[in-house]
Design a protein around this motif. Structure first.
Motif, PDB file in Angstrom:
ATOM      1  N   GLU A   1       0.810  -1.218   0.000  1.00  0.00           N
ATOM      2  CA  GLU A   1       0.000   0.000   0.000  1.00  0.00           C
ATOM      3  C   GLU A   1       0.842   1.266   0.000  1.00  0.00           C
ATOM      4  O   GLU A   1       0.341   2.349   0.310  1.00  0.00           O
TER       5      GLU A   1
ATOM      6  N   ASP B   1       0.730   3.822   2.903  1.00  0.00           N
ATOM      7  CA  ASP B   1      -0.465   4.688   2.959  1.00  0.00           C
ATOM      8  C   ASP B   1      -0.548   5.713   1.839  1.00  0.00           C
ATOM      9  O   ASP B   1      -1.413   6.591   1.887  1.00  0.00           O
TER      10      ASP B   1
ATOM     11  N   THR C   1      -1.822   6.183  -1.571  1.00  0.00           N
ATOM     12  CA  THR C   1      -2.683   5.506  -2.535  1.00  0.00           C
ATOM     13  C   THR C   1      -2.378   5.969  -3.950  1.00  0.00           C
ATOM     14  O   THR C   1      -2.477   7.161  -4.262  1.00  0.00           O
TER      15      THR C   1
ATOM     16  N   TRP D   1      -2.950  -7.926  -4.212  1.00  0.00           N
ATOM     17  CA  TRP D   1      -3.525  -7.032  -3.196  1.00  0.00           C
ATOM     18  C   TRP D   1      -4.585  -7.773  -2.381  1.00  0.00           C
ATOM     19  O   TRP D   1      -4.553  -7.769  -1.150  1.00  0.00           O
TER      20      TRP D   1
END
Length: 394
Positions: free
Chosen positions: A29, A32, A34, A52
């Motif tokens: 990810e 954090d 995106t 994922w």
């Protein structure tokens, strides 16, 4: 092997497993940040979606829960060791958590999703639990695991269940974070993470029920340590076999219900709190599956190899957790190499595996020359500052 040593080896190895899986998730990810890379071939985008989904199915919401469970184990070991010498560990534990909060705030400069700050505050719930009977502690833990906040939200929604709800408050914070994580300087990231980022993470933890689940897991870990459930014994092998069966029996229907909630509950006011409850229970059940499978693997004849390979990671978990943030954010964020622009989940998984293996090798090398990791040693010395050498070493 004495039971105490076996218990500690298993706990260290399980903590190492949690640290390694956290490393994989954080990489996937982009810590954090995106972003989906543009221009990828269709086969790679499809593989990214599979990676994922598989990674978050296996570890999402479970790795941190394992970490929280073992936090409670460590508290009991420290508390009972001092109690055996006629000392009350709780005042020193408060100071120890203040130090952990400081570590967490430093880590938060780089990674807004830092869990140490939440642990440092929520761990204070263990203080009144330390001398309560097992049954009382278990009842309190179960009450917290029921997600009382979600139940209250459900009751408030029942008079008008079809009323539309605003987006969760945390979404706006994470939306703002994406800009400075991708385009900001190092100082922009530091300031944003300590202001916007920390508030967003606390709100998100409240919204999904983690602020109730974390202290409950601390308490369950403490109870497991009281019963010696992490010792390598035949009795515990049977215990983990039963725990595995019960956790699977809970997980399968919860997983099925979670997949159908959108069709069964059209009213958002009802669906959202029910989803919080179902997902928290589902992830808790699967966490128990992972812990039970790991414990049973370590009970097997080949388990010693698993213990040896992962225990160094677990013994240096604080150092490893902070180092993950420093390295990972430098790799992916805009102030560093900016790899978020060109890496999907598959590439990030490979990077995460490489970094986890490297961390494991570094930990094994370090512990051949030192008793503790660098941050662990600093935390220990600061915890017992002013207590004298004999008391700190006891």
């Amino acid at each position: 092997m004495p039971s105490s040593a076996a218990r500690l080896d298993l706990v260290d190895a399980l903590r190492g497993f949690a640290i390694a899986s956290i490393m994989l998730l954080h990489n996937i990810e982009h810590f954090d940040l995106t972003h989906l890379p543009a221009g990828q071939p269709a086969w790679l985008s499809g593989l990214d979606r599979y990676v994922w989904d598989a990674a978050f199915f296996l570890f999402g919401g479970k790795s941190y829960a394992i970490f929280a469970l073992l936090f409670g184990v460590t508290f009991h070991l420290q508390f009972s060791a001092r109690a055996a010498r006629g000392q009350d560990f709780r005042p020193r534990f408060v100071w120890r958590m203040a130090l952990l909060l400081a570590f967490g705030l430093c880590n938060s400069l780089f990674y807004q999703g830092d869990i140490l700050t939440l642990y440092a505050v929520l761990a204070l719930a263990l203080l009144p639990m330390a001398r309560l009977r097992d049954g009382v502690v278990l009842a309190i833990a179960l009450l917290l695991l029921l997600q009382p906040h979600a139940w209250l939200a459900l009751l408030r929604a029942l008079p008008a269940p079809a009323a539309s709800l605003p987006d969760p408050a945390s979404w706006a914070y994470f939306g703002r974070a994406n800009d400075y994580l991708a385009n900001g300087t190092l100082f922009d990231v530091w300031y944003g993470n300590l202001t916007n980022g920390k508030e967003g993470v606390v709100r998100w933890s409240w919204e999904i029920g983690r602020l109730f689940q974390i202290p409950a897991l601390f308490m369950l870990g403490m109870l497991a340590a009281r019963r010696g459930r992490f010792a390598l014994s035949e009795a515990n092998r049977t215990f983990w076999q039963r725990a595995l069966l019960l956790a699977l029996l809970a997980f399968v229907p919860l997983y099925a219900v979670d997949g159908q909630l959108g069709q069964w509950l059209a009213a958002e006011g009802v669906r959202r709190p029910v989803s919080v409850m179902v997902q928290s229970w589902m992830k808790l059940a699967f966490m128990v599956v992972l812990v039970a499978l790991f414990a049973l693997a370590c009970h097997a004849p080949a388990g010693a190899r698993l213990l040896r390979s992962l225990a160094p990671l677990g013994r240096m978990s604080l150092t490893n957790y902070v180092l993950q943030s420093l390295v990972g954010t430098t790799l992916y964020y805009g102030f560093g190499l900016g790899l978020y622009r060109v890496t999907g989940a598959t590439a990030c998984l490979l990077i995460g595996i490489g970094l986890a293996l490297l961390q494991g090798c570094l930990c094994a090398w370090w512990l051949r020359h030192h008793r503790q990791g660098p941050l662990e040693a600093l935390w220990h010395r600061a915890t017992w500052a002013g207590a004298g050498r004999r008391l700190a070493a006891a």
